[in-house]
Scaffold this motif. Structure first.
Motif, short mmCIF file in Angstrom:
data_model
loop_
_atom_site.label_atom_id
_atom_site.label_comp_id
_atom_site.label_asym_id
_atom_site.label_seq_id
_atom_site.Cartn_x
_atom_site.Cartn_y
_atom_site.Cartn_z
N PHE A 1 26.58 5.47 -26.78
CA PHE A 1 26.32 4.55 -25.69
C PHE A 1 26.48 5.25 -24.35
O PHE A 1 25.60 5.20 -23.49
CB PHE A 1 27.26 3.36 -25.78
N SER B 1 22.21 1.26 -7.92
CA SER B 1 22.16 0.93 -9.33
C SER B 1 20.74 0.52 -9.68
O SER B 1 19.90 0.32 -8.80
CB SER B 1 23.12 -0.22 -9.64
N LEU B 2 20.45 0.43 -10.96
CA LEU B 2 19.09 0.10 -11.39
C LEU B 2 18.63 -1.21 -10.76
O LEU B 2 17.53 -1.31 -10.20
CB LEU B 2 19.06 -0.01 -12.91
N GLN B 3 19.50 -2.17 -10.85
CA GLN B 3 19.18 -3.49 -10.31
C GLN B 3 18.88 -3.38 -8.82
O GLN B 3 17.86 -3.88 -8.34
CB GLN B 3 20.38 -4.41 -10.55
N ALA C 1 25.46 -2.28 -21.25
CA ALA C 1 24.26 -1.68 -20.67
C ALA C 1 23.77 -2.52 -19.49
O ALA C 1 23.44 -1.99 -18.42
CB ALA C 1 23.18 -1.58 -21.72
N GLN C 2 23.79 -3.82 -19.66
CA GLN C 2 23.32 -4.68 -18.58
C GLN C 2 24.23 -4.56 -17.36
O GLN C 2 23.78 -4.60 -16.23
CB GLN C 2 23.28 -6.12 -19.05
N TYR C 3 25.51 -4.47 -17.67
CA TYR C 3 26.46 -4.36 -16.56
C TYR C 3 26.18 -3.09 -15.76
O TYR C 3 26.16 -3.10 -14.53
CB TYR C 3 27.89 -4.35 -17.10
N LEU C 4 25.95 -2.00 -16.49
CA LEU C 4 25.69 -0.73 -15.80
C LEU C 4 24.42 -0.84 -14.97
O LEU C 4 24.36 -0.34 -13.85
CB LEU C 4 25.56 0.40 -16.81
N GLN C 5 23.44 -1.51 -15.51
CA GLN C 5 22.20 -1.65 -14.75
C GLN C 5 22.44 -2.45 -13.47
O GLN C 5 21.88 -2.15 -12.43
CB GLN C 5 21.16 -2.35 -15.61
N SER C 6 23.26 -3.43 -13.59
CA SER C 6 23.50 -4.27 -12.43
C SER C 6 24.36 -3.59 -11.38
O SER C 6 24.09 -3.67 -10.20
CB SER C 6 24.20 -5.56 -12.86
N TYR C 7 25.44 -2.98 -11.83
CA TYR C 7 26.44 -2.55 -10.85
C TYR C 7 26.59 -1.03 -10.76
O TYR C 7 27.47 -0.54 -10.08
CB TYR C 7 27.79 -3.19 -11.17
N SER D 1 25.74 -15.87 -23.29
CA SER D 1 24.52 -15.87 -22.48
C SER D 1 24.84 -16.22 -21.03
O SER D 1 24.19 -15.72 -20.11
CB SER D 1 23.46 -16.79 -23.07
N ILE E 1 25.82 -11.49 -15.12
CA ILE E 1 25.62 -10.07 -14.83
C ILE E 1 24.23 -9.85 -14.25
O ILE E 1 24.06 -9.17 -13.23
CB ILE E 1 25.81 -9.23 -16.11
N ASN E 2 23.26 -10.45 -14.89
CA ASN E 2 21.89 -10.24 -14.44
C ASN E 2 21.67 -10.67 -13.00
O ASN E 2 20.93 -10.06 -12.26
CB ASN E 2 20.92 -11.02 -15.33
N ARG E 3 22.32 -11.78 -12.67
CA ARG E 3 22.11 -12.28 -11.32
C ARG E 3 23.05 -11.63 -10.33
O ARG E 3 23.06 -11.98 -9.16
CB ARG E 3 22.29 -13.80 -11.31
N GLN E 4 23.84 -10.71 -10.80
CA GLN E 4 24.77 -9.96 -9.92
C GLN E 4 25.63 -10.87 -9.08
O GLN E 4 25.73 -10.72 -7.87
CB GLN E 4 23.99 -9.04 -8.99
N GLU F 1 25.91 -13.05 -19.58
CA GLU F 1 24.74 -12.21 -19.42
C GLU F 1 24.01 -12.58 -18.12
O GLU F 1 23.65 -11.71 -17.32
CB GLU F 1 23.83 -12.42 -20.61
N GLU F 2 23.84 -13.87 -17.96
CA GLU F 2 23.14 -14.33 -16.76
C GLU F 2 23.93 -13.96 -15.52
O GLU F 2 23.39 -13.53 -14.51
CB GLU F 2 22.96 -15.84 -16.86
N ARG G 1 16.49 -10.54 -16.78
CA ARG G 1 16.91 -9.90 -15.54
C ARG G 1 15.72 -9.69 -14.62
O ARG G 1 15.76 -10.02 -13.43
CB ARG G 1 17.54 -8.54 -15.86
#
Lengths: 834, 550
Positions: free
Chosen positions: A661, A691-693, B391-397, B352, B358-361, B355-356, A721
């Motif tokens: 990971f 960050s990506l976002q 993974a989503q967290y890393l993408q967000s933050y 979920s 995180i996605n919405r930061q 998840e949301e 997302r």
């Protein structure tokens, strides 16, 4: 008890007595002839050097050390140069002043401790005479050299040599001199021919004793009292002048009618003395001269030495030792013939009581009538303290105890204390111990010092007995003695390590205040490291073991002990030490076995030595941490290339750590960085490090939807997302048409309520309403409410027959919506029925 | 609303003693010994001062020492010669000296120590103000503060002891206890009248759930939103309704605050409006007074009323501000999610939601908090969720949180579920230990408590203390963890001191925990004194574990 006064000799108003202290144990072949003798005050030891000036190397002089009672402590042949003077320091160390100005210091047992020199010029001119003196600053040494110059060292512990100014007209040996301590200054009083001079640091002043008869002639002998307060001068015509040592006042001048110069002259006085006197000694005569022109004469059979004490003079001869002192006033009161002092009466009363005579009552009545019974008891107790003979002490104490019975409010403290002290004093006066201390001396020297001296002379059992008997707190008493004993014990070469360790442990046990690490340190000093380690094992506080273990190079052990102690500072000390001592590999291996030390060191490295940290992880094959380390350092690298290289290393490490990971995440990060770099170069988007976002957000707000979509695909961004992001971004930029197109592109993974909410957030009710219809039935009510369409909400709620939702709508209704409320309420009732 | 406390509850010992002690020491140190005339905050920047003598009063942190080295070296380079004095509080560490030595300024500075351990924040809260304790001890495994904590305990022992019973949970507690015993044995023993009878030592890592939950009592909310620092909060312009912000001391001296601090937030408004009405009535008394009455009113009551008025309006606007933030839809859902996680149902919905989130930061820390809460309550995440959420967290933050994850994993806050350790298995283990007697108000204070919370265990233990049951029985509820101990010195008669209980949190505690203890004390007639290494909350806890700030 008339015999008590038998050895009393009157001198003016006072009496002097000479008491025998000991029959000397020693058997000296030649008596005290031709010897250098030094006897320390306060019942100290006696040092004897036979024929110090005999130069032939074949027969070396013998240096002997005896206790005050003449028990031999040690004896060894003198191998160094010719000795001019012997003296004792306050710590019972023997100072031997050699002709060449070297002073050698030996301890009580004749082992050499150290030496110092009285100056270079002395080697040439030689020491003529020397004196050891005691002052509040410690023990000092004064010498006069062949060139008639004086040199002083006020404190041998803190050696500072002072060369005094020249004495005018003095050639060779001065006729006599003495050291004075006045006004916190050490001076020398010297007689040169008819003149008397005082030498201090800077000047040499001629002085004249007040009232000294002009015909007295020059001064040939002088003596300063124990307290440096009085001075006695003996002139060539046999006159003795006594006065204050500051030469301001004369006490008396007496003609001794002796023409010869006395061999020794010593002050004999006690604190609160009635009749201070000077004791002069010739070959066959001892003369006590008071200030009242009276003298007492004692014949001397043997050559003797006088030792000035605080409250008298000890006279040491080859066969015996005597104490000459003024009889204390309280003893005079009690024992003087026909004395009517209360104490005397009490003693008499008690004596009669013992005899069962009714006279006891008469005496007692007499005392009580005068109301002086308290005084009587006090006198008896006090007198007992001053008596040397145990029988007399007992008689007096019994009398005191007897008198005490008739008193109601009388504090027994003094009585009890004196009893105890006398017992201790009698024990140390015992000739096997040989410390002839008087009570006054004992009080002056304090109990602590007495115990120290007993310890120093290795009378450990007695010292412990004394401590226990006087109930001294362990910490200051027994423990201290045990500590000394153990330190001495470890030096015994003839015993095995095991035996010593066992003996020490058995005796010391866990007495408070005894530090095994101190004892171990001593053992190590004596070259017995094995014993030291054995002893250290007994040390309860592991922190105490560490410094010594380090010193002994047992660093591994030291480290584990330091960890045990819980003191991180100590651990750190050892770690630093190890770091410098060991090669890196061993050092890391050592740390590896000590997690506490390791984490401590890591903490430090994180801030101070990142490279060392890397090495540490490398050593442990800790790939996970190495990966983390590279990631951390990648953020410090300002250049992109460097950063990517670091991240690549991190990926490698994560792969080795089988952390897929993290490896993947890091790879993606690298890809993202490259992508950002590309776009930054192309469009100046300023994306690097986001960050990506955040990158996608930035791209969208720049209108770079294509690139954003590329990221979305490349990085497999979840649909949800991406939709959220796009939705927000479009709404914020109010691109409503785009938004609508987007909403229709496929079925929304985040539902349509989100569209409604986001539109409302951007204050576009019109757009929001477009999406209400698409919202799933479950969220419909919410959606209607969000756009503020109460009726729609109500309809939806009624349709779903959901009571809670109806309630939610109702709560939003205001009074103007009466119709709607009725409708809802009705629906609720029907819903409730079912 | 204020509950009438049991009449037999004992008086708290006077902790202001500590404050006076510290103040006197500090004044002596700064004024008498070093003649300090101006105070500045130590920061990493050159010091502008013409004084030829500079005195630093710092915590023994390597970072700070390095700053000082920079200052000294900069001065040296500029050819300025000054005298420097560093006063470490509460103690000097060898590592700090090593830094001074390495930077070549060891000879230029002199050092000193000021043994200041305890800062009483309130009449029942003492803080060591060592926020780094948590990270250093539990994450880095660096035990340097254990001794400090033990010294603090020793100080309390010598002032208010001797303690007759000591209980502890956790490894750090045990070490602290041992280090303290050592100090007690080395020092002299004085027989005194004990003011504090029992002591509990609790490691923070025993219970992460409580600090990870949203706080719902007023004081906790104020801390979550405005951040209380050393018992002092700074209300921004939106609260003070002026353009300046205002610093307010929050402690029992503030009468209004004292009554609402331990209340569930939903009750606070009602109370405040009631209070406002009372105040109005008090003001209204003025009407129909004659001159004499008016005079007494002005001289005696008016000042107090004015004061109360001021505080009341402050707390009302603070509550409004909190309301604004908290009544939003997301907060309700957040609470619902937390509730679900604690109770253990609708886990998929929770995931979920997270998840949301995180996605919405929504918020970096909040997302992390929910992730951790999920992992802790579910005894680890399923491997699939574990990967995708991270993974989503890393993408967000940002990918730098990779390090944060590594830290969280090390502490067991965010882990992958091991096969065979599902929640049901664990639950059956724990369920045997705690039964579900709902303790009235306790649930209110905590909305709903985790079944595994040690807090429940604590209250259970107290019951047992009261019953004076067999001591071994006391240990029973705590056998899940390996490091518990209970040491009884000598069974003393039941005195007031026996009912004064010192609870020491190693690694920080939250205001919710404090108010829960206060409540418990009221119910059972005990008085609790809380000693903590620092006041913490979910954000502080997680911020301490971030690793992207290096």
């Amino acid at each position: 008890m008339a015999f008590i006064t038998a050895n009393w000799n009157p001198l003016g108003d006072a009496f002097y007595r000479k008491t025998e202290l000991y029959e000397m144990f020693w058997s000296l072949r030649d008596g005290l002839r031709d010897s250098l003798i030094a006897a320390a005050p306060y019942g100290g030891p006696i040092a004897l050097l036979r024929e110090p000036l005999r130069r032939s190397p074949s027969t070396r002089p013998q240096l002997e050390i005896y206790s005050a009672s003449g028990v031999s402590i040690t004896s060894f042949p003198w191998k160094s140069g010719p000795v001019v003077y012997l003296g004792w320091s306050v710590n019972d160390e023997l100072l031997c002043v050699q002709e060449d100005g070297t002073v050698l210091i030996y301890d009580l047992f004749g082992s050499f401790k150290r030496h110092f020199s009285m100056g270079q010029e002395v080697v040439q001119s030689q020491v003529l005479e020397a004196k050891v003196f005691h002052s509040p600053y410690g023990t000092g040494v004064a010498i006069v050299t062949g060139s008639s110059r004086f040199t002083l060292a006020t404190n041998i512990e803190d050696l500072k040599l002072r060369r005094l100014p020249e004495v005018p007209g003095l050639q060779g040996r001065p006729s006599c001199w003495a050291v004075l301590t006045q006004d916190r200054q050490t001076k020398v009083l010297v007689s040169s021919g008819p003149e008397l001079y005082v030498l201090d640091n800077t000047s040499c002043t001629a002085v004249y004793p007040p009232g000294l008869s002009p015909q007295a002639g020059s001064i040939v002998h002088m003596s300063v009292s124990f307290s440096y307060k009085y001075l006695a001068l003996f002139t060539e015509t046999g006159r003795l002048w006594t006065g204050l040592s500051n030469l301001q006042e004369r006490l008396s001048e007496v003609d001794t009618k002796q023409a010869a110069t006395p061999r020794q002259m010593v002050w004999c006085r006690r604190p609160r003395s009635q009749q201070p006197s000077v004791v002069l000694m010739w070959d066959r005569l001892l003369l006590v001269v008071g200030s009242c022109n009276d003298t007492i004469q004692f014949p001397l059979e043997d050559q003797s030495v006088l030792v000035g004490e605080l409250d008298g003079v000890r006279i040491i001869s080859s066969s015996s030792q005597e104490l000459l002192q003024e009889v204390p006033l309280v003893c005079q009161d009690i024992f003087k013939i026909a004395s009517m002092a209360p104490g005397a009466l009490l003693l008499e009363a008690h004596r009669e009581y013992e005899k069962s005579s009714q006279k006891a009552d008469e005496y007692l009545r007499e005392i009580k009538e005068q109301n002086v019974l308290g005084d009587a008891v006090r006198q008896c107790v006090e007198a007992a303290a001053h008596e040397y003979d145990p029988d007399t002490q007992k008689a007096l104490m019994r009398a005191a105890s007897f008198g005490k019975c008739f008193l109601t409010e009388f504090s027994p403290d003094q009585f009890v204390m004196t009893c105890r002290e006398l017992r201790v004093l009698n024990a140390v006066r015992e000739s096997s111990v040989g410390m002839p201390l008087t009570h006054t001396q004992f009080k002056q020297m304090t109990l602590q010092v007495l115990i120290d001296r007993l310890v120093y002379r290795q009378f450990y059992p007695l010292a412990i007995e004394v401590c226990r008997y006087l109930k001294i707190p362990d910490y200051q008493g027994v423990s201290r003695v045990l500590k000394h004993w153990a330190s001495c014990k470890v030096q015994q070469k003839d015993l095995t390590d095991e035996a010593i360790a066992r003996a020490v442990c058995a005796k010391v046990g866990d007495s408070p205040g005894v530090s095994y690490s101190d004892i171990a340190a001593k053992a190590y000093e004596c070259g017995r490291p094995e014993l030291a380690i054995k002893l250290l094992d007994f040390e309860a506080r592991s922190g105490q073991q560490v410094p010594l273990l380090l010193k002994m190079k047992r660093s591994q052990l030291a480290l584990s002990k330091a960890v045990e102690s819980g003191d991180t500072d100590l651990v750190y000390t050892v770690v630093t030490y190890l770091k410098n001592e060991m090669n890196r590999g061993d050092f890391f291996m050592t740390l590896r076995n000590q997690p506490v030390a390791l984490s401590l060191y890591r903490q430090f490295c994180k801030l101070q030595e990142p490279q060392t940290l890397k090495d540490l992880y490398n050593q442990d094959d800790d790939h996970q941490e190495l990966g983390n380390f590279y990631v951390t350092s990648s953020y410090r690298d300002k250049r992109l290339e460097g950063r990517l290289a670091q991240l690549q290393s991190a990926v490698d490490e994560y792969n080795k750590a089988k952390n897929d990971f993290a490896a993947k995440a890091t790879e993606e990060e690298m890809r993202l960085l490259r992508f950002q770099r590309k776009l930054d170069d192309e469009k100046g988007a300023g994306l690097l490090g986001l960050s990506l976002q955040a990158t996608m957000e930035a791209l969208m707000s720049l209108g770079l939807h294509k690139q954003a979509e590329q990221l979305y695909r490349d990085f497999r961004v979840p649909d949800k997302r991406y939709w959220w992001l796009k939705l927000k971004s479009l709404a914020e930029k109010e691109q409503w048409e785009e938004l609508e197109k987007f909403s229709k592109s496929k079925k929304s993974p985040i539902g349509y309520l989100a569209f409604v909410e986001v539109c409302m957030k951007n204050n576009n009710r019109h757009e929001a309403k477009k999406y209400v219809s698409k919202v799933t039935p479950e969220q419909k009510v919410k959606a209607h409410l969000a756009v503020g369409d109460l009726e729609g909400a109500a309809d939806a709620a009624i349709e779903r027959k959901n009571e809670a939702e109806m309630g939610a709508v109702l709560s939003r209704c205001s009074a103007s919506d009466r119709l709607l409320m009725d409708k809802l309420n009705r629906a609720r009732v029907t819903a409730a029925k079912k | 609303m204020a509950h009438s406390a049991r009449r037999d509850s004992p008086e708290l010992p006077d902790l202001s003693l500590l404050k006076r002690l510290a103040r006197d020491q500090l004044i002596y140190l700064l004024e008498q010994q070093h003649e300090v005339d101006k105070l500045y905050k130590v920061e990493h920047k050159p010091i502008v001062s013409i004084s030829d003598q500079i005195c630093f009063l710092i915590r023994p942190r390597i970072q700070t020492v390095k700053w000082i080295c920079d200052v000294v070296n900069a001065d040296k380079a500029a050819g300025k010669f000054r005298r420097y004095k560093i006063i470490f509080t509460p103690q000097k560490f060898y590592a700090c000296e090593a830094v001074l030595e390495e930077q070549g300024v060891f000879g230029d500075v002199t050092t000193d120590e000021w043994a200041f351990y305890l800062l009483p924040l309130d009449e029942d809260i003492i803080s060591l103000e060592l926020p780094e304790f948590f990270r250093d001890n539990f994450l880095a495994g660096d035990q340097r503060w254990v001794r400090t904590a033990a010294s603090a305990l020793h100080l309390l022992h010598s002032l208010f002891g001797p303690f007759s019973k000591v209980y502890g949970i956790g490894r750090c507690s045990k070490m602290t206890y041992e280090s303290w015993r050592e100090q007690v044995e080395q020092g002299e023993q004085k027989a005194r009248h004990a003011e504090i009878g029992n002591v509990f030592l609790i490691d923070r890592d025993v219970d992460f759930i409580t600090p990870l939950c949203s706080q719902v009592v007023y004081e906790g909310l104020v801390d979550d939103i405005f951040r209380i620092k050393c018992g002092c909060v700074e209300f921004g312009p939106e609260v003070t309704s002026s353009d300046k912000s205002l610093k307010v001391m929050l402690n029992s001296q503030d009468k209004v605050f004292n009554e609402i601090r331990n209340e569930h937030f939903s009750n606070v408004f009602g109370f405040l409006s009631q209070k406002a009405r009372n105040l109005q009535t008090a003001y209204d008394k003025r009407r129909g007074m004659d001159i004499q009455q008016m005079k007494t009113f002005v001289s005696e009551e008016l000042k107090g009323l004015k004061q109360e008025h001021r505080l009341l309006s402050l707390h009302i606007s603070a509550s409004e501000s909190i309301m604004k933030k908290k009544t939003k839809q997301d907060f309700q859902e957040l609470l619902k999610t937390e509730h679900c996680l604690l109770e253990g149902f609708e886990i998929r919905e929770c995931i979920s939601f997270i998840e949301e989130h995180i996605n919405r930061q929504v918020s970096m820390i909040e997302s992390l908090r929910l992730l951790c809460l999920l992992s802790v309550t579910e005894n680890g995440l399923l491997p699939k969720d574990f990967k995708s959420l991270k993974a989503q967290y890393l993408q967000s933050y940002g990918a730098d949180h990779l390090l944060t994850f590594s830290n969280l994993k090390q502490l067991g806050l965010l882990v992958e579920q091991q096969p065979g350790e599902t929640l049901t298995v664990m639950e059956s283990k724990v369920g045997k230990l705690v039964n579900d007697r709902t303790a009235g108000k306790l649930t209110d204070a905590f909305s709903s408590l985790a079944k595994k919370s040690h807090f429940r265990a604590l209250s259970r233990k107290l019951n047992l203390v009261k019953n004076k049951d067999h001591p071994s029985y006391l240990m029973a509820p705590m056998l899940i963890n390996g490091h518990e101990f209970a040491v009884t010195a000598d069974p003393q008669s039941k005195s007031d001191a026996q009912r004064i209980i010192l609870v020491m949190f190693l690694g920080g505690c939250t205001f919710s925990e404090i108010s829960a203890l206060r409540f418990l004390g009221k119910e059972k007639g005990y008085k609790f004194i809380v000693v903590t290494t620092a006041i913490t909350n979910s954000s502080r806890l997680l911020e301490a574990l971030l690793d992207n700030n290096v």
